[in-house]
Design a protein around this motif. Structure first.
Motif, PDB file in Angstrom:
ATOM      1  N   LYS A 291      -1.492   5.168   1.297  1.00 48.63           N
ATOM      2  CA  LYS A 291      -0.498   4.837   0.252  1.00 48.63           C
ATOM      3  C   LYS A 291      -1.074   3.846  -0.761  1.00 48.63           C
ATOM      4  N   ASN A 292      -1.917   2.954  -0.280  1.00 46.27           N
ATOM      5  CA  ASN A 292      -2.445   1.900  -1.163  1.00 46.27           C
ATOM      6  C   ASN A 292      -3.925   2.104  -1.468  1.00 46.27           C
ATOM      7  N   GLN A 293      -4.322   3.387  -1.588  1.00 49.35           N
ATOM      8  CA  GLN A 293      -5.751   3.652  -1.790  1.00 49.35           C
ATOM      9  C   GLN A 293      -6.282   3.043  -3.088  1.00 49.35           C
ATOM     10  N   ALA A 294      -5.445   3.021  -4.080  1.00 51.80           N
ATOM     11  CA  ALA A 294      -5.882   2.473  -5.363  1.00 51.80           C
ATOM     12  C   ALA A 294      -6.244   1.003  -5.202  1.00 51.80           C
ATOM     13  N   CYS A 295      -5.492   0.351  -4.340  1.00 55.37           N
ATOM     14  CA  CYS A 295      -5.703  -1.076  -4.107  1.00 55.37           C
ATOM     15  C   CYS A 295      -7.084  -1.340  -3.502  1.00 55.37           C
TER      16      CYS A 295
ATOM     17  N   GLN B  96      -7.777  -7.938  -4.281  1.00 52.49           N
ATOM     18  CA  GLN B  96      -6.358  -7.629  -4.473  1.00 52.49           C
ATOM     19  C   GLN B  96      -5.770  -7.088  -3.158  1.00 52.49           C
ATOM     20  N   CYS B  97      -6.554  -6.231  -2.531  1.00 54.66           N
ATOM     21  CA  CYS B  97      -6.123  -5.648  -1.260  1.00 54.66           C
ATOM     22  C   CYS B  97      -5.932  -6.752  -0.204  1.00 54.66           C
TER      23      CYS B  97
ATOM     24  N   PHE C 164      -0.757   3.341   5.675  1.00 55.87           N
ATOM     25  CA  PHE C 164      -0.679   2.223   4.727  1.00 55.87           C
ATOM     26  C   PHE C 164      -1.833   2.287   3.715  1.00 55.87           C
ATOM     27  N   PHE C 165      -3.044   2.535   4.219  1.00 57.87           N
ATOM     28  CA  PHE C 165      -4.196   2.559   3.300  1.00 57.87           C
ATOM     29  C   PHE C 165      -4.184   3.814   2.415  1.00 57.87           C
TER      30      PHE C 165
ATOM     31  N   SER D 270     -12.173   3.344   2.420  1.00 54.42           N
ATOM     32  CA  SER D 270     -11.628   4.328   1.490  1.00 54.42           C
ATOM     33  C   SER D 270     -12.287   5.699   1.726  1.00 54.42           C
TER      34      SER D 270
ATOM     35  N   LEU E  24      -2.629  -8.460  -0.656  1.00 51.29           N
ATOM     36  CA  LEU E  24      -1.508  -7.650  -0.177  1.00 51.29           C
ATOM     37  C   LEU E  24      -1.405  -7.733   1.350  1.00 51.29           C
TER      38      LEU E  24
END
Ligand code: SAM
Length: 579
Positions: free
Chosen positions: A18-22, A28-29, A15-16, A53, A32
């Protein structure tokens, strides 16, 4: 993968990734994550998001877990957590508010979340930050795998349970159907104090609190008991259920103090678990389950966790705190005051020197030494394990009895028993090292648990350490009385027949039933002086039949029977303190 000292499962790592940009914006993270799982404030700041990260990029997988057992940290395995949650939810459905005050790695929270669909609010508190993270990661994983339309609001809080503002939480959740579940630390304040005195209830607060003076007044109290009472103090008016894994001694204590504090808890159950299997520790423990917001209850049904086979109902009954209400009902007439003063055996704290063996005419000790002593001060000695036989006529060990009564001057030994004196004197350093304060300022080689009663030729004795309530008849050996050690209790007699009648009476079905009804078998020392002093000999004797006794006691005559009856009428009930 390990991050913040916590394990992260593959789904969450995925999950992280995939959503590293977040992760570049922790707020924001957090939004989500909240949308997916309900968890509030997953990251407290940007540094935490950055650290995760970095970990994902370098895929740091190696870390060993610290051993936190000294902190009473026994994490519940998932299988047990699921069974506990299932049982609790079978007793109380439609839970809306879930609370775990010391949530550890979160297995209980997860097990309860998995099995309930109507949750509105979940709160987990934990003092050890890596576990806070592990709980958050686990819950996130659960919701990533099982997406839900509506998720509860979840707070996993890094905090000390003793400083947590429960009053505020109780107010904001008072209308929610509640399940307080968990497994507080299995440790006492003094065990914990010796390793981490910060992690203790604040002294200034608990003294004034309802229910707390009783446990904290004991000096050494169980942290699990404290946290249970904390929950009752703030949440006993919530409709719902309390389900904690605790030592059985905690359940006993809570029910005992319930009469004084009247928390609104009731229909209590104690479901015994196999703590060795589940946690790798040999301690009597179980699931303590009790309903909240009901008329105060004062009893508890004990059963097996795995089979639900009931064993007893313990608690307050007829103004007494008893282990088995059923057995007590049948034997309550024996609950009185013993005609004989029960004594514990000799205490010396110097086994290496004082406890002897005999080999080829010489005495030996645990230091491997062989020596000569005058026989006069040497007596046979029985320990708890020697009391398995019904009648004891021999001994394995011997003991040097330096005094006939407590505090007696021991100078006489030098004059009258030179070998014994030389032996004792040459080992004086062992006596001087004895830690207990009772030996301070006392004559050299002092012992305790000694008096005229120790020299009675016949004794009826019981071990304080075992569940068995069987009594042994101890005979003198070679014309000398035999001593017992301080793990045993006894009453002494000058005449064999009197000792035999007492032995017969104490092992009779009714006395045995009475003892079973008041002894909590899970205790470290189940049989105590207080328990034995409750046996009413007169009442028990009235219910015995001479003819039956005669069959068990060879040569028993009516005259003996009558003398015993008189003896238990006249024997002093005055308790002489041991020390
Ligand atoms: C017996 S473990 C059980 C953990 C978890 N409830 C479970 O069942 O797996 C007790 C937990 O209490 C935590 N703990 C100890 N003292 C605490 C305190 N003062 N405040 C909050 N948590 C504490 C420990 O770190 C540990 O995770």
């Amino acid at each position: 993968m390990i991050c913040f000292g916590a394990n992260i499962g593959g789904v969450v790592v995925g999950f992280f990734i995939k959503n590293q940009a977040c992760l570049l914006n922790y707020k924001q993270c957090n939004l989500l994550i909240r949308k997916i799982s309900g968890i509030n404030n997953f990251f407290a700041n940007q540094e935490q998001a950055d650290e995760l990260s970095d970990k994902i990029r370098t895929a740091d997988v190696v870390a060993s877990e610290p051993d936190r057992r000294a902190y009473g940290d026994f994490q519940t395995n998932m299988s047990l957590a699921k069974k506990v949650a299932k049982y609790a939810l079978s007793k109380y459905r439609d839970v809306e508010f879930l609370l775990e005050p010391t949530c550890g790695k979160g297995n209980f929270l997860l097990a309860a979340i998995e099995q309930s669909s109507g949750l509105k609010k979940v709160v987990g508190i934990e003092i050890y930050q890596p576990y806070v993270w592990e709980t958050k990661f686990k819950i996130l994983e659960h919701f990533l795998l099982e997406r839900r339309e509506r998720v509860p609001e979840i707070e996993i809080i890094h905090a000390n349970v003793f400083e947590f503002p429960f009053e505020k939480l109780a107010k904001s959740t008072k209308n929610l159907k509640t399940l307080i579940i968990g497994n507080p630390p299995w440790v006492t304040n003094s065990e914990l104090g010796s390793i981490d005195s910060r992690n203790l209830p604040p002294k200034s607060n608990f003294k004034k609190d309802k229910g707390f003076d009783a446990i904290t007044g004991k000096g050494n109290f169980d942290i699990g008991e404290y946290i249970s009472l904390l929950m009752f103090k703030y949440f006993d008016r919530h409709t719902g259920l309390f389900a904690f894994l605790v030592k059985n001694s905690v359940v006993k204590s809570v029910i005992k103090y319930q009469r004084k504090y009247n928390f609104r808890i009731g229909q209590s159950e104690q479901l015994n678990i196999d703590a060795k299997k589940e946690f790798g520790v040999s301690v009597a423990a179980g699931l303590f389950l009790t309903h909240l917001s009901c008329d105060p209850g004062y009893t508890c049904l004990e059963q097996d966790f795995y089979t639900h086979k009931p064993s007893t109902t313990f608690g307050w009954y007829k103004n007494r705190f008893v282990y088995s209400i059923q057995d007590y009902d049948a034997s309550a007439m024996l609950d009185g005051e013993s005609a004989f003063v029960w004594r514990s055996g000799v205490k010396h704290d110097c086994a290496k020197v004082m406890e002897l063996g005999r080999n080829e005419g010489h005495y030996t000790n645990a230091l491997g030494e062989s020596f000569e002593l005058e026989n006069d001060l040497v007596y046979g000695l029985l320990k708890s394990s020697d009391l398995r036989a019904s009648v004891v006529t021999s001994f394995r060990k011997m003991i040097v009895i330096t005094q006939q009564k407590i505090g007696q001057d021991t100078a006489y030994i030098k004059e009258r028993y030179p070998h014994t004196y030389r032996y004792l004197w040459s080992h004086k350093s062992f006596f001087d090292k004895r830690k207990s304060g009772i030996y301070k300022g006392k004559p050299d080689f002092s012992i305790f648990g000694i008096g005229d009663y120790s020299f009675a030729p016949y004794k009826v004795a019981i071990s304080g350490l075992y569940k068995s309530t069987h009594f042994s008849l101890v005979h003198p050996v070679e014309g000398k009385p035999v001593m017992l050690d301080d793990t045993c209790y006894f009453i002494g007699f000058d005449h064999l027949k009197m000792a035999e009648i007492a032995h017969y009476l104490l092992n009779s079905a009714l006395v045995q039933r009475f003892l079973k009804s008041i002894i909590f078998s899970g205790s470290k020392r189940p049989v105590t002086k207080d328990i034995l002093m409750r046996i009413d000999f007169e009442s028990a004797f009235e219910r015995l039949e001479f003819n039956s006794a005669q069959k068990h006691i060879p040569g028993l005559g009516k005259a003996h029977w009558d003398v015993f009856r008189e003896l238990i009428k006249t024997e002093s009930t005055e308790q002489v303190p041991l020390f």
